[in-house]
Structure formats: C-alpha cells, structure tokens
Design a protein around this motif. Structure first.
Motif, PDB file in Angstrom:
ATOM      1  N   ALA A  84       0.843  -1.194   0.000  1.00 23.07           N
ATOM      2  CA  ALA A  84       0.000   0.000   0.000  1.00 23.07           C
ATOM      3  C   ALA A  84       0.879   1.245   0.000  1.00 23.07           C
ATOM      4  CB  ALA A  84      -0.908  -0.002   1.228  1.00 23.07           C
ATOM      5  N   PRO A  85       1.439   1.599  -1.157  1.00 23.96           N
ATOM      6  CA  PRO A  85       2.340   2.751  -1.182  1.00 23.96           C
ATOM      7  C   PRO A  85       1.571   4.057  -0.993  1.00 23.96           C
ATOM      8  CG  PRO A  85       2.013   1.921  -3.386  1.00 23.96           C
ATOM      9  CD  PRO A  85       1.332   0.972  -2.464  1.00 23.96           C
ATOM     10  N   GLN A  90       3.660   6.853  -5.357  1.00 22.30           N
ATOM     11  CA  GLN A  90       3.094   6.497  -6.653  1.00 22.30           C
ATOM     12  C   GLN A  90       3.305   7.614  -7.660  1.00 22.30           C
ATOM     13  OE1 GLN A  90      -0.990   5.506  -5.829  1.00 22.30           O
ATOM     14  NE2 GLN A  90      -0.515   3.352  -5.484  1.00 22.30           N
ATOM     15  N   ASP A  91       3.178   8.874  -7.244  1.00 21.27           N
ATOM     16  CA  ASP A  91       3.377  10.001  -8.146  1.00 21.27           C
ATOM     17  C   ASP A  91       4.822  10.069  -8.626  1.00 21.27           C
ATOM     18  OD1 ASP A  91       0.734  10.608  -7.777  1.00 21.27           O
ATOM     19  OD2 ASP A  91       1.110  12.226  -6.319  1.00 21.27           O
ATOM     20  N   MET A  96       8.852   9.018 -12.889  1.00 18.41           N
ATOM     21  CA  MET A  96      10.148   8.477 -13.294  1.00 18.41           C
ATOM     22  C   MET A  96      10.008   7.357 -14.322  1.00 18.41           C
ATOM     23  SD  MET A  96      12.135   8.405  -9.654  1.00 18.41           S
ATOM     24  CE  MET A  96      13.608   7.710 -10.320  1.00 18.41           C
ATOM     25  N   MET A  97       9.010   6.508 -14.179  1.00 19.03           N
ATOM     26  CA  MET A  97       8.877   5.331 -15.022  1.00 19.03           C
ATOM     27  C   MET A  97       7.921   5.528 -16.191  1.00 19.03           C
ATOM     28  SD  MET A  97      10.670   2.984 -13.552  1.00 19.03           S
ATOM     29  CE  MET A  97      10.582   1.430 -12.820  1.00 19.03           C
ATOM     30  N   GLY A  98       7.125   6.525 -16.126  1.00 18.07           N
ATOM     31  CA  GLY A  98       6.147   6.708 -17.187  1.00 18.07           C
ATOM     32  C   GLY A  98       4.756   6.566 -16.619  1.00 18.07           C
ATOM     33  N   ASP A  99       3.868   6.026 -17.427  1.00 13.87           N
ATOM     34  CA  ASP A  99       2.472   5.905 -17.008  1.00 13.87           C
ATOM     35  C   ASP A  99       2.331   4.887 -15.894  1.00 13.87           C
ATOM     36  OD1 ASP A  99       1.694   7.757 -18.853  1.00 13.87           O
ATOM     37  OD2 ASP A  99       1.242   6.282 -20.408  1.00 13.87           O
ATOM     38  N   GLU A 100       1.355   5.162 -15.079  1.00  9.11           N
ATOM     39  CA  GLU A 100       1.066   4.262 -13.971  1.00  9.11           C
ATOM     40  C   GLU A 100       0.211   3.107 -14.478  1.00  9.11           C
ATOM     41  OE1 GLU A 100      -1.471   4.356  -9.837  1.00  9.11           O
ATOM     42  OE2 GLU A 100      -0.521   6.191 -10.533  1.00  9.11           O
ATOM     43  N   VAL A 101       0.593   1.914 -14.103  1.00  9.08           N
ATOM     44  CA  VAL A 101      -0.154   0.730 -14.486  1.00  9.08           C
ATOM     45  C   VAL A 101      -0.640   0.077 -13.203  1.00  9.08           C
ATOM     46  CG1 VAL A 101      -0.022  -1.537 -15.562  1.00  9.08           C
ATOM     47  CG2 VAL A 101       1.258   0.375 -16.521  1.00  9.08           C
TER      48      VAL A 101
END
Length: 120
Positions: A84-85, A90-91, A96-101
C-alpha cells in the motif's frame, strides 16, 4: 614578638613520631585474614568454554539484537510500501517510469459464467 602555643609544638612532635613508624600486622593476624579469605572464596572448577553456535556468531557479526530489530523494521516498512504505497510514492514512480499501471486482482471480467460458454 611571636607567640607560640606549646600544645601546637607537642602535636607537631607527635605527628613526626607517628610518621617515623610504620605499622606492620603480626603474623597471627595475617594468618587469620588468609584463613578467612580461603573459607569465603568459592572453589571454581575450570569448565571448558563453549563456543557459540552459528546463529550467535552471525548475530554478532551484524551487530547483535539492535541491528536485527532495525533490519526487521526496514523489512516491515518495505513490505508495507510495496503493498500500500503512499500517493506521493506512486506520483514519483509514475513520473520516473512513465504511465502508472495498476492491475486489479479482484476483477469480475474474467469470471466466465455458464451462459457465456454456450449451451452446446
């Protein structure tokens, strides 16, 4: 004219005389002291020193129980952030990684009902 007190002169003589003698205990007193010390002192039998086990040696190598408690707390915090981050994590990860999946493990779309298979 200096006045001296005869009592002070006597005290100085007594102190000088006391400094000149050194008290030596008698042999009988020393024998009693040694006998009392021997009676009170426990008789110790030299036991072989047990070598600590592998777990204790590993525990000592990393710093003992305080280090283990710190590692346990870091593990719990890592699992907590993984399950549970917080939104800020998460933002940052999305930036940093791109779109959230996100994957929903409890989706009802994959459940096939008997009517969808066909009555065949």
């Amino acid at each position: 004219m200096t006045m001296t007190n005869p009592n002070d002169d006597m005290l100085d003589d007594l102190f000088a005389q006391a400094r000149g003698t050194s008290p030596v205990p008698g042999d009988a007193l020393m024998a009693r002291v040694i006998a009392d010390a021997d009676a009170v002192q426990p008789r110790a039998v030299a036991a072989p020193v047990a070598r600590p086990g592998l777990m204790m040696r590993m525990l000592d190598a990393i710093g003992g129980w305080p280090a283990v408690s710190g590692l346990a707390m870091a593990t719990v915090a890592g699992i907590w952030f993984g399950v549970a981050p917080p939104a800020s994590v998460q933002d940052v990860t999305a930036a940093m990684m791109g779109d959230e999946v996100s994957i929903n493990l409890f989706t009802t779309d994959l459940i096939l009902d008997a009517g969808a298979l066909g009555d065949g």
